[in-house]
Design a protein around this motif. Structure first.
Motif, PDB file in Angstrom:
ATOM      1  N   GLN A   1       0.810  -1.199   0.000  1.00  0.00           N
ATOM      2  CA  GLN A   1       0.000   0.000   0.000  1.00  0.00           C
ATOM      3  C   GLN A   1       0.847   1.253   0.000  1.00  0.00           C
ATOM      4  OE1 GLN A   1      -3.311  -0.077   2.793  1.00  0.00           O
ATOM      5  NE2 GLN A   1      -2.639   1.968   3.344  1.00  0.00           N
ATOM      6  N   ASP A   2       2.039   1.153   0.545  1.00  0.00           N
ATOM      7  CA  ASP A   2       2.875   2.340   0.607  1.00  0.00           C
ATOM      8  C   ASP A   2       3.800   2.447  -0.597  1.00  0.00           C
ATOM      9  OD1 ASP A   2       5.318   0.908   2.899  1.00  0.00           O
ATOM     10  OD2 ASP A   2       4.222   0.089   1.206  1.00  0.00           O
ATOM     11  N   GLY A   3       3.637   1.546  -1.556  1.00  0.00           N
ATOM     12  CA  GLY A   3       4.476   1.639  -2.743  1.00  0.00           C
ATOM     13  C   GLY A   3       5.853   1.038  -2.587  1.00  0.00           C
ATOM     14  N   MET A   4       6.080   0.288  -1.505  1.00  0.00           N
ATOM     15  CA  MET A   4       7.387  -0.330  -1.327  1.00  0.00           C
ATOM     16  C   MET A   4       7.456  -1.651  -2.073  1.00  0.00           C
ATOM     17  SD  MET A   4       9.340   1.238   1.016  1.00  0.00           S
ATOM     18  CE  MET A   4       9.911   0.593   2.544  1.00  0.00           C
ATOM     19  N   LEU A   5       8.589  -1.885  -2.696  1.00  0.00           N
ATOM     20  CA  LEU A   5       8.824  -3.156  -3.357  1.00  0.00           C
ATOM     21  C   LEU A   5       9.673  -4.004  -2.422  1.00  0.00           C
ATOM     22  CD1 LEU A   5       8.852  -4.940  -5.925  1.00  0.00           C
ATOM     23  CD2 LEU A   5      10.881  -3.688  -6.621  1.00  0.00           C
ATOM     24  N   CYS A   6       9.162  -5.184  -2.079  1.00  0.00           N
ATOM     25  CA  CYS A   6       9.920  -6.048  -1.180  1.00  0.00           C
ATOM     26  C   CYS A   6      10.241  -7.342  -1.894  1.00  0.00           C
ATOM     27  CB  CYS A   6       9.101  -6.413   0.054  1.00  0.00           C
ATOM     28  SG  CYS A   6       8.477  -4.989   0.907  1.00  0.00           S
TER      29      CYS A   6
ATOM     30  N   PHE B   1      13.789  -9.659   2.390  1.00  0.00           N
ATOM     31  CA  PHE B   1      15.212  -9.573   2.138  1.00  0.00           C
ATOM     32  C   PHE B   1      15.621  -8.156   1.821  1.00  0.00           C
ATOM     33  CE2 PHE B   1      17.299 -13.503   2.252  1.00  0.00           C
ATOM     34  CZ  PHE B   1      18.628 -13.204   2.010  1.00  0.00           C
ATOM     35  N   SER B   2      14.897  -7.569   0.933  1.00  0.00           N
ATOM     36  CA  SER B   2      15.231  -6.179   0.623  1.00  0.00           C
ATOM     37  C   SER B   2      13.970  -5.375   0.423  1.00  0.00           C
ATOM     38  CB  SER B   2      16.108  -6.099  -0.620  1.00  0.00           C
ATOM     39  OG  SER B   2      15.531  -6.806  -1.668  1.00  0.00           O
ATOM     40  N   LEU B   3      14.093  -4.122   0.810  1.00  0.00           N
ATOM     41  CA  LEU B   3      12.977  -3.194   0.703  1.00  0.00           C
ATOM     42  C   LEU B   3      13.422  -2.060  -0.173  1.00  0.00           C
ATOM     43  CD1 LEU B   3      12.672  -3.038   4.477  1.00  0.00           C
ATOM     44  CD2 LEU B   3      10.633  -3.342   3.155  1.00  0.00           C
TER      45      LEU B   3
END
Lengths: 595, 352
Positions: free
Chosen positions: B212-217, B228-230
């Protein structure tokens, strides 16, 4: 209250029976009308269960016109981002190109409508044609604001663009076996001359010249005259005065030819010569070829006053219109709009267009563009905002009534500095929220604009819905998003009731991972901590579990109704080695009971 | 040279998918399906971009997608997948799951099978938010928190997992043939729903999600519950994330903020050999956890949090800001996406 400009239009509601009284209620874009039981004495009547929806604007429901709204929205948003600090010359080119973008969108829509070729769309096509005509003229006169000299060239382009049937006829003539003998041949040549397209006219005349070798000299003379007509070159070094002198020279030469009767033996060439000299009567004889008074105007200017100044236009426009239209025919709205444009009365143009069209699209976008060009004086309306904002608000409000196009309206409201925010606040709550995805989009719009009231209200709607369907986890996440402590408390209560009823928790994932969000409300914190207690107990970490239970009670966040349950939970701990802690616990509880 | 054109289609596009091409042929995809939402009459449509074996096209020429056929759809199209060459499965906001068959010869669409109201609350319909299929099996998830398994040819449902969660399940994907991964919530200081998930085509333990916040994980599902990575990708909800099916060093994401990003990892520290026109950012990924010990070369570049081992390039693929990009699909060198501005963008020369 100002007087009405026009009589209000009457719309019949076909399904309503005669003689019935109709009640009505205003909606955001339409009226709901219904039959009432109120009857004149003696009349019979039965109830009718229909409600009629009367909509003013049908256009937004047309699938082809929707593309117009979407594409122009894209252009509109781009226009708003043009930087204020650019030098005005660069800005003017940008504004002209934006204007051309808008027009090409209109044209694309028109072409698509024409391809569909249904009879009901003919009206829409003609409206779009008129809109593009007006917009083009406004671009030439107001945005491009060409001075004397280039002005006429732009007007010529304008007329040529909107008189497409000449090319069609020409194609027909040229594709025939003997073009020079085609019955439309001379019409085509004269039309080319009237539009100032001398190259094409000369090419056509060559065909006739080869057929009449005896008259070769005459045709050669005409060809020379046509080739020597001076056209002003804006990029060149020639000044307007020099051009004027040259043109007068040429004009005298043509006049001489006429006086010498050089073309007397060929009536067609004689007509062309008279046109070249600007003879009004000859021009008026060709009304069918000209077909509109503004074509007549531009042609007359071309052959009589090519150095016309913008300020002189209205004088010629008025006289041309009078000459061209019969006394009997009533000027159409389009004519008065164009006349107002020639008079450089922008406000009148906008006002007339608003009345004539049933959709605010055209006036809103045009006014916005003109406002960016700094051409509108601030014109205070009774409603306190300026003209541009008023029109944009009206347009966007109309969009908001559409089930799908409401998203476009948001950007329009954003660009209305005074009232846009308020309008948006009122409208956005009325968007129906069928799915979570749509709710998320609406929420994103509200959050980006710091509309916290609306955020709370939307989240509460979604949370209530989830609660009703027993989706407690969903309801909880909605109330956390809204930071609604009261609701979070309510939901936590439900969770706890659930636990009491079933003996286990549901939705462990959510509760276990709330993190700092659990501090939203006391009851929620208790819920999370209580669950943590259970987890510790299951992992056999009894001392920590007992300590947690103790802290829960001493911190007084446990609701009274839950104390029995807590005590029951404490009992098994007695069997463990940490019973002293538990005893203390029980004493504490007993203490509190006394209070 | 921009090779992306907008085609305005008079409906807000919620999903778009390429028709799968057979792996043996090197053909580029030529047909895609779209589903609309938020209309009074929603539709699914099939479009063609006319790529039939025409490899010698001019650089700048792009034909518009042509509409082949369309069919009415009850409710918003919330998810759409190709079951095989001719059939698509769609899920609806009315809780129904439908299989449509596209008859190529007559260019018509017919309803092949329908399960109405499979996702529902006791007194209401629940929107069915995601579907994944591996013919003939179909798995759907919905706002009612149920996971339902169907078979394409059988009438009833095979299996229902009730109350898989009390929150809405947004997305689902296959991990292995027998396992599926569903996508609900994730924690990183704040509780945030995840909206989309995609599995790495070759390394099945690697999964990318967008929230929802536009973060790619990027996650390794074998190891724990922290990503692993944000990476900060977008400024608003990310709606879809896709690994490129044949070239998984490339990842595509699209978002509510109107942008479509193309991520590329490279294991060399040189600059990538191309630069797409448009805005171009370099992003270094932040890792939440160091890669587990073991042979470094086997660990995908997606999981290497260390900036010295890999470099991540992102490029904006759309020429300018648009309304929300709801969906994208990439196959071969072709990318298609649909927006809330009622436009479809097709890019035939994706540099992969």
């Amino acid at each position: 209250m100002e007087e009405l400009d026009v009589e209000p239009a009457i719309t019949n509601i076909p399904a309503a029976s005669d003689g019935k009284h109709l009640g009505f209620a205003w909606g955001p874009g339409d009226i709901l009308a219904y039959e009432t039981l109120y009857m004149a004495p003696g009349a019979k009547g039965s109830g009718c269960s229909f409600i009629h929806e009367v909509r003013k604007d049908e256009d937004i429901y047309s699938p082809i016109l929707r593309k117009l709204f979407n594409e122009s929205h894209h252009i509109f948003v781009g226009l708003q981002t043009i930087r204020e600090d650019l030098p005005s010359k660069n800005k003017k080119t940008q504004f002209v190109s934006i204007s051309k973008n808008y027009r090409s969108v209109i044209r694309a829509c028109m072409e698509e409508l024409q391809q569909v070729a249904a009879s009901v769309l003919v009206l829409q096509v003609s409206i779009l044609l008129a809109i593009e005509l007006i917009w083009n003229l406004c671009e030439v006169l107001f945005i491009d604001a060409a001075p004397a000299g280039p002005l006429l060239l732009h007007l010529l382009d304008w007329v040529r663009l909107h008189k497409g049937d000449v090319d069609e006829k020409a194609r027909e003539v040229l594709q025939s076996e003997s073009p020079a003998e085609h019955h439309d041949y001379w019409d085509v040549v004269v039309s080319y001359v009237l539009q100032g397209r001398f190259e094409e006219a000369r090419q056509m005349l060559v065909k006739q010249a080869t057929l009449q070798p005896a008259a070769r000299n005459m045709y050669k003379l005409m060809d020379t005259l046509l080739s020597k007509m001076p056209f002003y070159n804006p990029g060149g070094t020639q000044t307007l005065t020099e051009f004027d002198v040259k043109w007068r020279h040429w004009h005298e030469e043509v006049d001489r030819c006429l006086q010498d009767n050089s073309f007397a033996s060929n009536q067609h060439l004689e007509i062309i010569c008279k046109i070249l000299v600007g003879d009004e009567d000859t021009l008026l004889e060709h009304k069918e070829l000209l077909s509109t008074w503004y074509h007549f105007l531009v042609t007359r200017l071309l052959f009589c006053h090519p150095t016309v100044k913008p300020t002189e236009l209205h004088y010629y426009a008025q006289s041309c219109m009078t000459m061209f239209l019969d006394l009997r025919s009533v000027p159409e709205p389009l004519d008065s709009i164009l006349l107002a444009a020639f008079e450089f009365d922008i406000h009148q143009v906008i006002k007339d267009c608003s009345i004539a069209l049933n959709n605010w699209w055209f006036v809103a976008h045009l006014t916005d563009l003109l406002d960016h060009c700094k051409l509108l004086q601030s014109h205070n309306l009774h409603f306190g905002s300026n003209l541009r904002e008023f029109l944009l608000l009206e347009y966007a409000s109309g969009l908001f009534t559409h089930h799908s196009l409401w998203q476009l309206a948001v950007d329009y409201f954003d660009n209305c500095p005074e009232f846009g925010h308020v309008y948006l606040e009122l409208q956005i709550e009325r968007v129906p929220l069928d799915t979570e995805r749509k709710a998320l989009k609406v929420l994103r719009i509200c959050e980006q604009r710091q509309m916290s009231e609306q955020v709370r209200s939307i989240c509460k709607i979604m949370a209530m819905r989830a609660l009703r369907n027993n989706r407690l986890g969903s309801a909880l996440s909605w109330s956390i998003r809204a930071k609604d402590a009261a609701f979070a408390t309510l939901i936590s209560e439900r969770f706890l009731q659930d636990y009491c009823a079933r003996g286990t928790f549901s939705d462990l994932d959510l509760i276990d991972n709330l993190g700092p969000a659990m501090l939203l409300s006391d009851r929620l914190t208790f819920l999370v901590k209580y669950r943590e207690f259970h987890k510790l107990y299951e992992e056999n970490r009894f001392s920590e579990a007992a300590k947690l239970l103790l802290s829960l009670i001493t911190a007084k966040i446990a609701p009274r109704s839950f104390w029995m349950t807590l005590l029951t939970d404490a009992l098994p701990l007695l069997e463990q080695k940490e019973c002293n802690v538990v005893v203390y616990l029980l004493l504490e509880l007993g203490d509190m009971e006394k209070i | 040279m921009e090779s992306v054109n907008a085609k305005y289609v008079s409906q807000k596009i919620s999903k778009t998918r390429w028709r799968p091409v057979s792996h043996s042929s090197l053909q580029q995809p030529d047909i895609f399906a779209t589903g609309s939402w938020d209309n009074e009459d929603n539709k699914i449509s099939f479009w063609s971009i006319g790529n039939h074996g025409s490899s010698g096209m001019d650089e700048g020429f792009e034909g518009d997608p042509q509409l082949l056929c369309e069919h009415k759809h009850d409710g918003d199209v919330l998810d759409l997948q190709f079951l095989d060459q001719d059939r698509i499965v769609t899920t609806s906001s009315t809780g129904a799951v439908t299989i449509f068959r596209h008859h190529q010869n007559s260019q018509t669409i017919s309803v092949s099978q329908r399960w109405p109201r499979v996702h529902r609350y006791p007194c209401d319909n629940a929107p069915c938010t995601g579907v994944v299929c591996s013919s003939p099996e179909i798995v759907t998830v919905g706002e009612d928190g149920k996971i339902i398994v169907f078979r394409a040819d059988q009438e009833g449902v095979i299996r229902v997992i009730e109350n898989a969660d009390s929150s809405t399940i947004h997305a689902v994907t296959y991990l292995r043939t027998t396992e599926i991964l569903t996508c609900i919530l994730y924690l990183d200081d704040v509780l945030l729903p995840l909206h989309c998930v995609d599995r790495h085509p070759n390394q099945q333990h690697i999964v990318a999600t967008g929230g929802q916040d536009g973060m790619l994980c990027v996650w390794d599902v074998r190891q724990g519950s922290t990503p692993f990575s944000l990476m900060e990708a977008h400024s608003a909800e990310m709606w879809e994330v896709h690994f490129h099916p044949t070239n998984p060093d490339h990842l595509f994401t699209c978002s509510e903020d109107g942008s479509l990003l193309h991520w590329e990892t490279s294991t060399h520290s040189d600059m990538p050999s191309f630069l797409q026109g448009g805005r171009n950012n370099s992003m270094i990924s932040r890792s939440a956890m160091a890669p587990a010990g073991g042979n470094q070369s086997l660990i995908s570049t997606w999981l290497s949090g260390d900036s010295s081992k890999g470099r991540l390039e992102t490029t904006h693929m759309l020429p300018s800001q648009t309304l929300s990009v709801n969906s994208l699909d990439v196959l071969g060198q072709c990318l298609v996406c649909g927006t809330d501005g009622e436009a479809i963008f097709v890019n035939r020369q994706v540099p992969v």
